[in-house]
Design an enzyme around this catalytic site. Sequence first.
Site, PDB file in Angstrom:
ATOM      1  N   GLU A  32     -62.738 -19.777  56.468  1.00 28.71           N
ATOM      2  CA  GLU A  32     -63.390 -18.611  57.077  1.00 28.71           C
ATOM      3  C   GLU A  32     -64.161 -19.042  58.321  1.00 28.71           C
ATOM      4  OE1 GLU A  32     -64.650 -15.474  58.517  1.00 28.71           O
ATOM      5  OE2 GLU A  32     -63.441 -15.192  56.704  1.00 28.71           O
ATOM      6  N   LYS A  33     -63.874 -18.384  59.448  1.00 34.07           N
ATOM      7  CA  LYS A  33     -64.530 -18.752  60.710  1.00 34.07           C
ATOM      8  C   LYS A  33     -65.968 -18.244  60.798  1.00 34.07           C
ATOM      9  CE  LYS A  33     -62.917 -14.752  63.379  1.00 34.07           C
ATOM     10  NZ  LYS A  33     -62.215 -14.293  64.593  1.00 34.07           N
ATOM     11  N   GLY A 182     -59.928   8.212  67.347  1.00 36.80           N
ATOM     12  CA  GLY A 182     -59.432   7.758  66.061  1.00 36.80           C
ATOM     13  C   GLY A 182     -60.563   7.682  65.051  1.00 36.80           C
ATOM     14  N   GLU A 203     -59.967  11.194  74.669  1.00 37.30           N
ATOM     15  CA  GLU A 203     -58.765  10.751  73.960  1.00 37.30           C
ATOM     16  C   GLU A 203     -57.539  10.937  74.844  1.00 37.30           C
ATOM     17  OE1 GLU A 203     -55.794   9.508  71.888  1.00 37.30           O
ATOM     18  OE2 GLU A 203     -57.811   9.223  71.058  1.00 37.30           O
ATOM     19  N   HIS A 445     -65.162  22.487  35.473  1.00 39.88           N
ATOM     20  CA  HIS A 445     -65.791  23.536  36.275  1.00 39.88           C
ATOM     21  C   HIS A 445     -67.301  23.468  36.102  1.00 39.88           C
ATOM     22  CE1 HIS A 445     -66.486  27.441  38.129  1.00 39.88           C
ATOM     23  NE2 HIS A 445     -67.276  27.736  37.099  1.00 39.88           N
TER      24      HIS A 445
END
Length: 466
Positions: A32-33, A182, A203, A445
């Site tokens: 993991e960086k 998005g 957009e 309900h």
Amino acid sequence: MAYDLIVIGTGPGGYVCAIRAAQLGMKVVVVEKRATHGGTCLNVGCIPSKALLHASEMFEEAGHSFARMGIGVGTPKLDLATLMKFKDEGVDGNVKGVEFLLKKNKIDAVHGVGRIAAPGKVEVKDADGKTQTLETKNIVIATGSDVAKLKGVEIDGKRIVTSDQAIALDKVPQRLLVIGAGVIGLELGSVWRRLGSQVTVVEFLDRILPGLDNEVGRQSQRLLEKQGIAFKLGSKVTGVDSSGATLKASIEPAKGGAAETIEADVVLVAIGRVPYTEGLGLDEAGVKKDNRMRVVVDAHYVTNAKGIYAIGDVIAGPMLAHKAEDEGMAVAEILAGQAGHVNYDVIPNVVYTFPEIASVGKTEEELKEAGTAYNTGKFPFTANGRAKANHQTDGFVKILADARTDRVLGVHIVGSDAGNMIAAAAVAMEFGASAEDIARTCHAHPTLPEAVKEAALAVAKRAIHM
């Protein structure tokens, strides 16, 4: 020490893959960086953005909805520093949770930038520049994605930002210009709009939320506009002048025409994400990529290079954390000789605006393009008892079912808690349910999911409450 598996990246796909492989008896190491595990999702993506969405929704509720329920709290005051601390606490709890799970499953973790040096070998360079080489039988690339850059717009991380910085602004911008309608742009635009920004979303396409059902996009846009977000669709940002006290964005019609200038205090570039493959040594290892720089894999996530697999955002398909998780489990099971599998027809998608937007399966446009005959059942939340009682009547449920077999092909929900409701629809579809199956399933309900049952009844034109 030789390993059975090296996983490069500990985002949702990577750490889930590592844990499942360890459960199946493999000796696993993750690379993991970042200083912390969890990838983009937990550190600067899904988790912090959802904390901000939740807190900003509470702020909005306190300021606009409490009084009509008879709750007097006065005008709420924003303490942005404390809100950011709340967000950071959520991130911290999640990344520490992943670290605990890796240790619990006896998975080794090496921090540094990983590079495939040769078949079965991964070189890791740490923050001090020191390198070590790990040996393994198999390698899984789970490095995720990075923010997409926009030509002509230079990110400075302060006024012109990506989502990485937009979750940590130190003050509320008076005017926020969001480039891209998005999921990321709409969610973070919603956060800062609730906290006081004037938000404009630009957009390139003539609609928001490309890829989702058109009707869902249209209704969602109307609801967001009602909340105060302005949209400029069919438009492109060609540049941002940052020389003055305010930013000046040049905007042109996507199809050509006269440019206009919009001033903003902060510009958020949210035009999508691209696979993170830089510096991995893929070219040297002979790993094939497509024209969008995604790693090419077969149905079992195998690349063309022996012993190298890939999952998540670096391969084709929706860039979703849960899709990556399922692929991570699948590839671990395949490596163990089991039948790992992901059903790509049932991958839910959620936009955490308010109201939420959720979908699973096919859109109407996809069914029409494929020539599939289908029936539609729709039910609005204005006719749902719980939604009426809570004054949360925006939105609807839409179910698309095969005209011949009645099998559910797609479910689309715009409404409060849509992200949770879509899970039941996904379960039903995974079991091949028909609209009749959902219609004849007893729903409690008064609940919002009753609208799903009513939409299923509406497929056969027999909804009760509409």
